[in-house]
Scaffold this active site. Sequence first.
Site, PDB file in Angstrom:
ATOM      1  N   HIS A 105       0.845  -0.889  -0.293  1.00 34.07           N
ATOM      2  CA  HIS A 105       0.125  -0.268  -0.245  1.00 34.07           C
ATOM      3  C   HIS A 105       0.649   1.291   0.511  1.00 34.07           C
ATOM      4  O   HIS A 105       1.296   1.419   1.160  1.00 34.07           O
ATOM      5  CB  HIS A 105      -0.786   0.024   1.169  1.00 34.07           C
ATOM      6  CG  HIS A 105      -2.067   1.030   1.219  1.00 34.07           C
ATOM      7  ND1 HIS A 105      -2.941   1.079   2.008  1.00 34.07           N
ATOM      8  CD2 HIS A 105      -1.477   2.009   0.409  1.00 34.07           C
ATOM      9  CE1 HIS A 105      -4.144   1.982   2.032  1.00 34.07           C
ATOM     10  NE2 HIS A 105      -3.335   2.455   0.944  1.00 34.07           N
ATOM     11  N   GLU A 163     -11.360   3.633   5.961  1.00 33.50           N
ATOM     12  CA  GLU A 163     -10.315   4.204   6.397  1.00 33.50           C
ATOM     13  C   GLU A 163     -10.792   5.462   7.199  1.00 33.50           C
ATOM     14  O   GLU A 163     -10.552   5.454   8.387  1.00 33.50           O
ATOM     15  CB  GLU A 163      -9.279   4.917   5.190  1.00 33.50           C
ATOM     16  CG  GLU A 163      -7.958   6.397   5.711  1.00 33.50           C
ATOM     17  CD  GLU A 163      -8.088   6.975   4.428  1.00 33.50           C
ATOM     18  OE1 GLU A 163      -8.556   6.283   2.860  1.00 33.50           O
ATOM     19  OE2 GLU A 163      -6.940   7.227   4.480  1.00 33.50           O
TER      20      GLU A 163
HETATM   21  N1  ADE Z   1      -4.672   8.571  -2.438  1.00 32.47           N
HETATM   22  C1  ADE Z   1      -3.742   8.622  -1.181  1.00 32.47           C
HETATM   23  N2  ADE Z   1      -3.516   8.474  -0.327  1.00 32.47           N
HETATM   24  C2  ADE Z   1      -4.832   8.125  -0.130  1.00 32.47           C
HETATM   25  C3  ADE Z   1      -5.479   7.823   0.571  1.00 32.47           C
HETATM   26  N3  ADE Z   1      -5.027   7.322   1.919  1.00 32.47           N
HETATM   27  N4  ADE Z   1      -6.664   7.639   1.224  1.00 32.47           N
HETATM   28  C4  ADE Z   1      -7.846   7.492  -0.021  1.00 32.47           C
HETATM   29  N5  ADE Z   1      -6.818   7.772  -0.973  1.00 32.47           N
HETATM   30  C5  ADE Z   1      -4.932   8.200  -1.422  1.00 32.47           C
HETATM   31 ZN    ZN Z   2      -4.047   4.885   0.564  1.00 37.05          ZN
END
Ligand code: ADE
Ligand code: ZN
Length: 347
Positions: free
Chosen positions: A25, A208
């Site tokens: 990631h 997230e």
């Molecule tokens: N693009 C880059 N970093 C990201 C993240 N943490 N969450 C969503 N999109 C992203």
């Molecule tokens: Zn990400």
Amino acid sequence: MSTISKSISPQLHHLITKMPKAELHIHIEGSLEPELIFELAQRNQIKLPFDSVASLRDAYAFKDLQSFLDIYYAGASVLLHEQDFYDMTYAYLQKAAADGVVYAEIFFDPQTHTERGVSMQTVIQGLVRACQEAADKLGIESKLIMCFLRHLSQESAMQTLQAAEPFLEHLIGVGLDSSELGHPPEKFVEVFKAARALGLKAVAHAGEEGPPAYIWSALDQLNVLRIDHGVQSIHDEDLIARLAKERIALTVCPLSNLKLCVYDDLAQHPIKRLLDMGVCVTINSDDPAYFGGYINANFLHTFAALDLDAKDAIAFAKCSFEASFMSDLQKKAWCAKLEDFAHALGV
Ligand code: ADE
Ligand code: ZN
């Protein structure tokens, strides 16, 4: 962010920093360090809304995902030519290799560039050349995952997939990133179906900032094989049971969660609870130039805050190989090398 307040034994530090691991990631545009942003801005005669590296760094005080993305897209605006994409990618791969990363799956956001008139070919050729050179010179293997920006339409994602078709041999999969809230996975069912029909593997950012429902729909409607972040699954017991039973991995990014205020303190992070509940969880850097560190910094800060041990370190590294898109034979070989490395240290 670079100092670790609680202590980690020298032996654990050595194990964490030197053990072989995979990074699953990492947004390549999030590896653009401020110094390189300024160098590329000068090379490409692009005017930045910041007058120095220090003032750009000062702006890295985020309150949530969106406040970060606004700066991240501004930073990426300096990328114009194939050489720019090469320089950015090679710089990341050098840092990753130094951190013991032997294999990386790298996200890139083509729409951020094609919307500014940069061609798909320019982007992909620059990335691929860096990946090939890093394999030859640094011994790190890498694969590319093309992400769709979820704040844009499914139609735009479909056009992006079509533009990438001549370069399919260079892609291992597709992903979904950018502003999560208000843009649930189900918005992208058709494009993910089309991508899977082309033989691409699917992953998606979910949970997230968004609710567990977004993780369910990424699994059930997009048929993803991994969830990026996924930390909000901690609030849904049935979801955790499914992730554990089906070994659906979460690619977790602790320093990102801290910097984007998902948690006030890493001591609150659920990564160890998820691991102990049988979920395959990995540690990654997300956007290391913006969040205070590359993969080893993520490990070290997390281990210090949660008082984790050598067994946990090996478990995370094993999960990183298990959750990767390398062959089963390669997974076995890397897990065996990891075990040999740990045994040699007496772990
Ligand atoms: N693009 C880059 N970093 C990201 C993240 N943490 N969450 C969503 N999109 C992203
Ligand atoms: Zn990400």
